[in-house]
Motif scaffolding. Structure first.
Motif, PDB file in Angstrom:
ATOM      1  N   SER A 111       1.083  -0.844   0.034  1.00 39.46           N
ATOM      2  CA  SER A 111       0.311  -0.147  -0.293  1.00 39.46           C
ATOM      3  C   SER A 111       1.009   1.336   0.216  1.00 39.46           C
ATOM      4  O   SER A 111       1.862   1.853   0.287  1.00 39.46           O
ATOM      5  CB  SER A 111      -0.745   0.124   1.654  1.00 39.46           C
ATOM      6  OG  SER A 111      -1.864  -1.576   0.799  1.00 39.46           O
ATOM      7  N   ARG A 128     -11.139   7.410   1.597  1.00 42.24           N
ATOM      8  CA  ARG A 128     -10.005   7.601   0.539  1.00 42.24           C
ATOM      9  C   ARG A 128      -9.874   9.009  -0.096  1.00 42.24           C
ATOM     10  O   ARG A 128     -10.192  10.090   0.183  1.00 42.24           O
ATOM     11  CB  ARG A 128     -11.308   7.175  -0.986  1.00 42.24           C
ATOM     12  CG  ARG A 128     -10.650   6.841  -2.117  1.00 42.24           C
ATOM     13  CD  ARG A 128     -10.967   5.601  -2.921  1.00 42.24           C
ATOM     14  NE  ARG A 128     -12.237   6.528  -3.460  1.00 42.24           N
ATOM     15  CZ  ARG A 128     -13.172   6.003  -4.263  1.00 42.24           C
ATOM     16  NH1 ARG A 128     -13.079   4.752  -4.888  1.00 42.24           N
ATOM     17  NH2 ARG A 128     -14.344   6.649  -4.999  1.00 42.24           N
ATOM     18  N   ALA A 176      -4.621   1.752  -5.008  1.00 46.52           N
ATOM     19  CA  ALA A 176      -5.688   0.468  -5.512  1.00 46.52           C
ATOM     20  C   ALA A 176      -5.147  -0.887  -4.961  1.00 46.52           C
ATOM     21  O   ALA A 176      -5.944  -0.745  -3.749  1.00 46.52           O
ATOM     22  CB  ALA A 176      -5.823   0.372  -7.630  1.00 46.52           C
ATOM     23  N   ALA A 177      -4.239  -1.260  -4.425  1.00 50.22           N
ATOM     24  CA  ALA A 177      -3.651  -2.102  -3.867  1.00 50.22           C
ATOM     25  C   ALA A 177      -4.398  -1.789  -2.161  1.00 50.22           C
ATOM     26  O   ALA A 177      -5.192  -2.643  -1.685  1.00 50.22           O
ATOM     27  CB  ALA A 177      -3.162  -1.995  -2.752  1.00 50.22           C
ATOM     28  N   VAL A 210      -6.781   0.020  -1.581  1.00 52.36           N
ATOM     29  CA  VAL A 210      -7.963   0.425  -1.035  1.00 52.36           C
ATOM     30  C   VAL A 210      -9.421  -0.640  -1.331  1.00 52.36           C
ATOM     31  O   VAL A 210      -9.880  -0.849  -0.960  1.00 52.36           O
ATOM     32  CB  VAL A 210      -8.480   0.712  -2.534  1.00 52.36           C
ATOM     33  CG1 VAL A 210     -10.244   1.442  -2.703  1.00 52.36           C
ATOM     34  CG2 VAL A 210      -8.119   2.467  -2.114  1.00 52.36           C
ATOM     35  N   GLU A 211      -8.368  -1.852  -2.577  1.00 50.19           N
ATOM     36  CA  GLU A 211      -8.613  -3.119  -2.643  1.00 50.19           C
ATOM     37  C   GLU A 211      -8.769  -4.031  -0.879  1.00 50.19           C
ATOM     38  O   GLU A 211      -9.790  -4.309  -0.815  1.00 50.19           O
ATOM     39  CB  GLU A 211      -8.729  -3.824  -3.292  1.00 50.19           C
ATOM     40  CG  GLU A 211      -9.112  -5.584  -3.652  1.00 50.19           C
ATOM     41  CD  GLU A 211      -8.111  -6.329  -5.004  1.00 50.19           C
ATOM     42  OE1 GLU A 211      -8.751  -7.252  -4.785  1.00 50.19           O
ATOM     43  OE2 GLU A 211      -7.437  -5.454  -5.156  1.00 50.19           O
ATOM     44  N   ARG A 212      -7.344  -4.235  -0.162  1.00 44.27           N
ATOM     45  CA  ARG A 212      -7.929  -5.022   0.957  1.00 44.27           C
ATOM     46  C   ARG A 212      -8.444  -4.471   1.967  1.00 44.27           C
ATOM     47  O   ARG A 212      -9.084  -4.965   2.973  1.00 44.27           O
ATOM     48  CB  ARG A 212      -6.185  -4.744   1.020  1.00 44.27           C
ATOM     49  CG  ARG A 212      -4.845  -5.643   0.643  1.00 44.27           C
ATOM     50  CD  ARG A 212      -3.870  -5.859   1.286  1.00 44.27           C
ATOM     51  NE  ARG A 212      -3.075  -6.636  -0.100  1.00 44.27           N
ATOM     52  CZ  ARG A 212      -2.504  -6.170  -0.533  1.00 44.27           C
ATOM     53  NH1 ARG A 212      -2.409  -5.255  -0.938  1.00 44.27           N
ATOM     54  NH2 ARG A 212      -1.687  -6.971  -1.832  1.00 44.27           N
ATOM     55  N   TYR A 213      -8.937  -2.838   1.994  1.00 47.07           N
ATOM     56  CA  TYR A 213      -9.027  -2.085   2.989  1.00 47.07           C
ATOM     57  C   TYR A 213     -10.341  -2.217   3.119  1.00 47.07           C
ATOM     58  O   TYR A 213     -11.178  -2.385   3.815  1.00 47.07           O
ATOM     59  CB  TYR A 213      -8.631  -0.181   3.584  1.00 47.07           C
ATOM     60  CG  TYR A 213      -9.568  -0.043   4.120  1.00 47.07           C
ATOM     61  CD1 TYR A 213      -8.774   0.057   5.703  1.00 47.07           C
ATOM     62  CD2 TYR A 213     -11.116   0.312   4.279  1.00 47.07           C
ATOM     63  CE1 TYR A 213      -9.717   0.860   6.576  1.00 47.07           C
ATOM     64  CE2 TYR A 213     -11.732   1.005   4.784  1.00 47.07           C
ATOM     65  CZ  TYR A 213     -10.794   1.499   6.272  1.00 47.07           C
ATOM     66  OH  TYR A 213     -11.516   1.950   7.973  1.00 47.07           O
ATOM     67  N   ALA A 214     -11.128  -2.364   1.716  1.00 51.69           N
ATOM     68  CA  ALA A 214     -13.028  -2.489   1.241  1.00 51.69           C
ATOM     69  C   ALA A 214     -13.235  -4.383   1.710  1.00 51.69           C
ATOM     70  O   ALA A 214     -14.014  -4.175   2.508  1.00 51.69           O
ATOM     71  CB  ALA A 214     -12.688  -2.168  -0.574  1.00 51.69           C
ATOM     72  N   GLN A 215     -12.028  -4.941   1.875  1.00 50.20           N
ATOM     73  CA  GLN A 215     -12.159  -6.201   1.897  1.00 50.20           C
ATOM     74  C   GLN A 215     -12.701  -6.821   3.988  1.00 50.20           C
ATOM     75  O   GLN A 215     -12.990  -7.442   3.672  1.00 50.20           O
ATOM     76  CB  GLN A 215     -11.562  -7.311   1.210  1.00 50.20           C
ATOM     77  CG  GLN A 215     -11.492  -7.502   0.102  1.00 50.20           C
ATOM     78  CD  GLN A 215      -9.925  -8.295  -0.210  1.00 50.20           C
ATOM     79  OE1 GLN A 215      -8.824  -8.293   0.497  1.00 50.20           O
ATOM     80  NE2 GLN A 215      -9.885  -8.410  -1.875  1.00 50.20           N
ATOM     81  N   ARG A 243     -16.916  -0.761   1.100  1.00 47.93           N
ATOM     82  CA  ARG A 243     -16.064   0.229   0.539  1.00 47.93           C
ATOM     83  C   ARG A 243     -15.363   1.096   1.860  1.00 47.93           C
ATOM     84  O   ARG A 243     -15.586   0.593   2.870  1.00 47.93           O
ATOM     85  CB  ARG A 243     -16.694   1.093  -0.278  1.00 47.93           C
ATOM     86  CG  ARG A 243     -17.572   1.436   0.349  1.00 47.93           C
ATOM     87  CD  ARG A 243     -18.579   3.043  -0.709  1.00 47.93           C
ATOM     88  NE  ARG A 243     -19.582   3.022   0.172  1.00 47.93           N
ATOM     89  CZ  ARG A 243     -19.288   4.514   0.923  1.00 47.93           C
ATOM     90  NH1 ARG A 243     -18.498   4.652   1.123  1.00 47.93           N
ATOM     91  NH2 ARG A 243     -20.966   4.939   1.589  1.00 47.93           N
TER      92      ARG A 243
END
Length: 274
Positions: A172, A219, A224-225, A227-232, A238
């Protein structure tokens, strides 16, 4: 007989100070308070930019707003902000302690805890925690003298309430810098919530309510890495957006929360529920 509860959120005639008013979140908070009728004093380090933003708010909402330069870590600057607000608007009803520092030295700010420098720690604490104390002290004193109560809201963070999940940060970046949750950020935001609870009980007899708006990750330039891991990690799937916090601030600032004090209101997409 029907009861109209819409007035509970009405802020017309009230005066609000927002520190860090030009920041990622601060701008949204200022716009929301002004949209609901408050005279907003936009306080930030750049006084000229704050004044320009206040003029724009006034034009957009029809209420008189003002901008003022303020270093929240400087007691004299804080006292000048309060004096200016009282002279301009006659009093203070709402304070949003939103100013926080991400440092002018990102590598030092994001250093591992075992290598974290005391100078960086103290620099961030001076804004994130000392600043909240100094502004609260000055505004609280004024609210007591006014004798009409008030609402003070601190911007907190989930990382002042929960341990950081290091798995989110693998690969990240923020503005090109490898990131983590700095220990000073977590400690300062935990201190903010503790101070809010203390002040809530100390000033309750004066009708002054003090609460913490606990924000999840918003955000704001992460790659992107991240944002994706956090959303999971979040039940709602999200990251937060700045606008997601506006309703909670309006609630805590207004009479809609007139029986709420000393609380942490989590706006985190459910992250803290897992």
């Amino acid at each position: 007989m029907s009861v109209d509860y819409r007035h509970l959120f009405d802020l017309h005639g009230r005066v609000a100070i927002v520190t860090g008013g030009l920041g990622i979140l601060g701008d949204h908070f200022c716009r929301a308070l002004a949209a609901y009728g408050a005279h907003v004093v936009v306080a930030d380090l750049d006084g000229e930019a704050a004044a320009r933003r206040a003029d724009e708010l006034g034009e957009a909402t029809g209420v008189t707003c003002a901008g003022r330069g303020c270093d929240v870590a400087d007691p004299a600057s804080v006292d000048a902000l309060v004096a200016y607000t009282v002279e301009r608007f006659g009093g203070i009803d709402i304070l949003h302690n939103n100013a926080a520092s991400k440092s002018d030295d990102l590598p030092a700010f994001f250093a591992p805890v075992e290598d974290y420098s005391l100078s960086e720690w103290r620099k961030i604490m001076a804004v994130n925690l000392d600043g909240v104390f100094l502004v609260s002290r000055a505004v609280g004193r004024r609210m007591i003298d006014q004798g009409r109560g008030g609402s003070i809201v601190h911007t907190g963070s989930i990382y002042g309430q929960l341990g950081a999940d290091a798995r989110i940060y693998d690969g990240s970046e923020y503005l090109g810098q490898t990131i983590n949750t700095p220990p000073v950020y977590a400690a300062s935001k935990a201190g903010v919530a503790g101070l809010a609870r203390y002040l809530a009980t100390a000033w309750a007899a004066h009708g002054i309510r003090v609460n913490t708006l606990v924000s999840g990750g918003v955000r704001s330039g992460q790659n992107a890495a991240f944002v994706e891991r956090y959303a999971q990690r979040v039940p709602l799937g999200r990251m937060g957006e700045a606008d997601d916090l506006v309703g909670a601030l309006l609630y805590l600032a207004s009479d809609a929360s007139r029986y709420v004090t000393g609380q942490c209101l989590f706006v985190d997409g459910g992250l803290s529920a897992w």
